[in-house]
Write a protein that holds these residues in place. Structure first.
Motif, PDB file in Angstrom:
ATOM      1  N   GLY A 195      13.927  26.261  13.030  1.00 33.91           N
ATOM      2  CA  GLY A 195      13.676  24.829  12.999  1.00 33.91           C
ATOM      3  C   GLY A 195      12.249  24.477  13.352  1.00 33.91           C
ATOM      4  N   ASP A 196      11.939  23.214  13.194  1.00 34.74           N
ATOM      5  CA  ASP A 196      10.600  22.710  13.490  1.00 34.74           C
ATOM      6  C   ASP A 196      10.564  22.105  14.885  1.00 34.74           C
ATOM      7  N   PRO A 197       9.420  22.240  15.570  1.00 35.95           N
ATOM      8  CA  PRO A 197       9.292  21.632  16.910  1.00 35.95           C
ATOM      9  C   PRO A 197       9.384  20.118  16.823  1.00 35.95           C
ATOM     10  N   PRO A 198       9.826  19.469  17.851  1.00 33.63           N
ATOM     11  CA  PRO A 198      10.212  20.033  19.150  1.00 33.63           C
ATOM     12  C   PRO A 198      11.589  20.687  19.090  1.00 33.63           C
ATOM     13  N   ILE A 199      11.724  21.792  19.851  1.00 26.39           N
ATOM     14  CA  ILE A 199      12.984  22.531  19.912  1.00 26.39           C
ATOM     15  C   ILE A 199      13.329  22.763  21.373  1.00 26.39           C
ATOM     16  N   LYS A 236      -7.056  39.099  48.356  1.00 24.97           N
ATOM     17  CA  LYS A 236      -6.945  37.662  48.591  1.00 24.97           C
ATOM     18  C   LYS A 236      -5.537  37.205  48.201  1.00 24.97           C
ATOM     19  N   GLU A 237      -5.260  35.926  48.483  1.00 24.98           N
ATOM     20  CA  GLU A 237      -4.004  35.343  48.007  1.00 24.98           C
ATOM     21  C   GLU A 237      -3.958  35.486  46.490  1.00 24.98           C
ATOM     22  N   LEU A 238      -2.768  35.677  45.961  1.00 25.62           N
ATOM     23  CA  LEU A 238      -2.591  35.858  44.521  1.00 25.62           C
ATOM     24  C   LEU A 238      -1.683  34.749  44.001  1.00 25.62           C
ATOM     25  N   THR A 239      -2.097  34.110  42.925  1.00 27.92           N
ATOM     26  CA  THR A 239      -1.280  33.079  42.295  1.00 27.92           C
ATOM     27  C   THR A 239      -0.970  33.523  40.874  1.00 27.92           C
ATOM     28  N   VAL A 240       0.322  33.575  40.543  1.00 31.37           N
ATOM     29  CA  VAL A 240       0.763  33.940  39.202  1.00 31.37           C
ATOM     30  C   VAL A 240       1.207  32.660  38.503  1.00 31.37           C
ATOM     31  N   LYS A 241       0.677  32.444  37.295  1.00 33.10           N
ATOM     32  CA  LYS A 241       1.005  31.226  36.548  1.00 33.10           C
ATOM     33  C   LYS A 241       1.513  31.560  35.151  1.00 33.10           C
ATOM     34  N   VAL A 242       2.534  30.809  34.726  1.00 31.61           N
ATOM     35  CA  VAL A 242       2.995  30.852  33.346  1.00 31.61           C
ATOM     36  C   VAL A 242       2.382  29.628  32.678  1.00 31.61           C
ATOM     37  N   LEU A 243       1.550  29.891  31.669  1.00 36.28           N
ATOM     38  CA  LEU A 243       0.780  28.832  31.017  1.00 36.28           C
ATOM     39  C   LEU A 243       1.259  28.623  29.580  1.00 36.28           C
ATOM     40  N   ALA A 244       1.027  27.434  29.055  1.00 41.18           N
ATOM     41  CA  ALA A 244       1.364  27.130  27.662  1.00 41.18           C
ATOM     42  C   ALA A 244       0.195  26.387  27.033  1.00 41.18           C
ATOM     43  N   SER A 245      -0.121  26.759  25.807  1.00 45.36           N
ATOM     44  CA  SER A 245      -1.280  26.164  25.136  1.00 45.36           C
ATOM     45  C   SER A 245      -1.107  24.668  24.876  1.00 45.36           C
ATOM     46  N   TRP A 246       0.118  24.169  24.883  1.00 39.94           N
ATOM     47  CA  TRP A 246       0.338  22.740  24.623  1.00 39.94           C
ATOM     48  C   TRP A 246       0.215  21.882  25.889  1.00 39.94           C
ATOM     49  N   LEU A 247       0.028  22.521  27.037  1.00 40.16           N
ATOM     50  CA  LEU A 247      -0.139  21.773  28.289  1.00 40.16           C
ATOM     51  C   LEU A 247      -1.623  21.621  28.628  1.00 40.16           C
ATOM     52  N   SER A 286       5.748  22.038  20.540  1.00 36.51           N
ATOM     53  CA  SER A 286       4.935  22.333  19.363  1.00 36.51           C
ATOM     54  C   SER A 286       4.685  23.834  19.303  1.00 36.51           C
ATOM     55  N   SER A 287       4.126  24.278  18.193  1.00 37.41           N
ATOM     56  CA  SER A 287       3.737  25.681  18.097  1.00 37.41           C
ATOM     57  C   SER A 287       2.662  25.942  19.135  1.00 37.41           C
TER      58      SER A 287
END
Length: 142
Positions: free
Chosen positions: A38-42, A66-77, A124-125
């Motif tokens: 299907g097409d976004p939004p999904i 040092k402190e470590l921060t792990v992030k999950v990122l998305a290109s649409w944000l 979105s894609s």
């Protein structure tokens, strides 16, 4: 192994199950691309992100980390936003003990960071990436 470098990888899948025998079952693992019909939004029912972090535990490395921060990122944000963020303190892994026969330069901490998002909206894609930040260093994890 590189004695003073954090590394790791990420697996994206549809579901994650903890077994009685302390094993994990990963269901519907994605390879390379997360393709949905299907097409976004999904809206997908669930997205599991399993982040594996490998960190040296030799004395020279521990003294400088040092402190470590792990992030999950998305290109649409927007750049300053993340899907998920996990902060690990500077003294992480200090309680780990090793057998005497394990050479100091071979001592590592293996950390499993499961992130489960349900439901997960794909507006979105785009690209989902996982990065760890330690001071000015950016570590690509997926």
């Amino acid at each position: 192994m590189t004695a003073n470098k954090i590394s790791g990888y990420t697996i994206f899948c549809d579901d994650l199950r903890q077994e009685i025998s302390n094993k994990l079952t990963l269901v519907g693992c994605y390879y390379g691309h997360l393709n949905v019909a299907g097409d976004p939004p999904i809206n997908i029912p669930k997205l599991c992100i399993i982040i594996h972090l490998v960190e040296p535990l030799n004395e020279r490395y521990i003294d400088s980390r040092k402190e470590l921060t792990v992030k999950v990122l998305a290109s649409w944000l927007p750049r300053e936003q993340s899907i998920a963020e996990i902060k690990l303190p500077k003294d992480r892994g200090s309680e780990v003990s090793f057998e005497d026969h394990v050479p100091e330069n071979d001592r590592v901490s293996l950390v499993l960071l499961p992130v489960i998002i349900s439901p997960f909206l794909i507006p979105s894609s785009g690209i989902i990436s996982v990065r760890a930040f330690s001071g000015d260093e950016v570590i690509k994890l997926g």
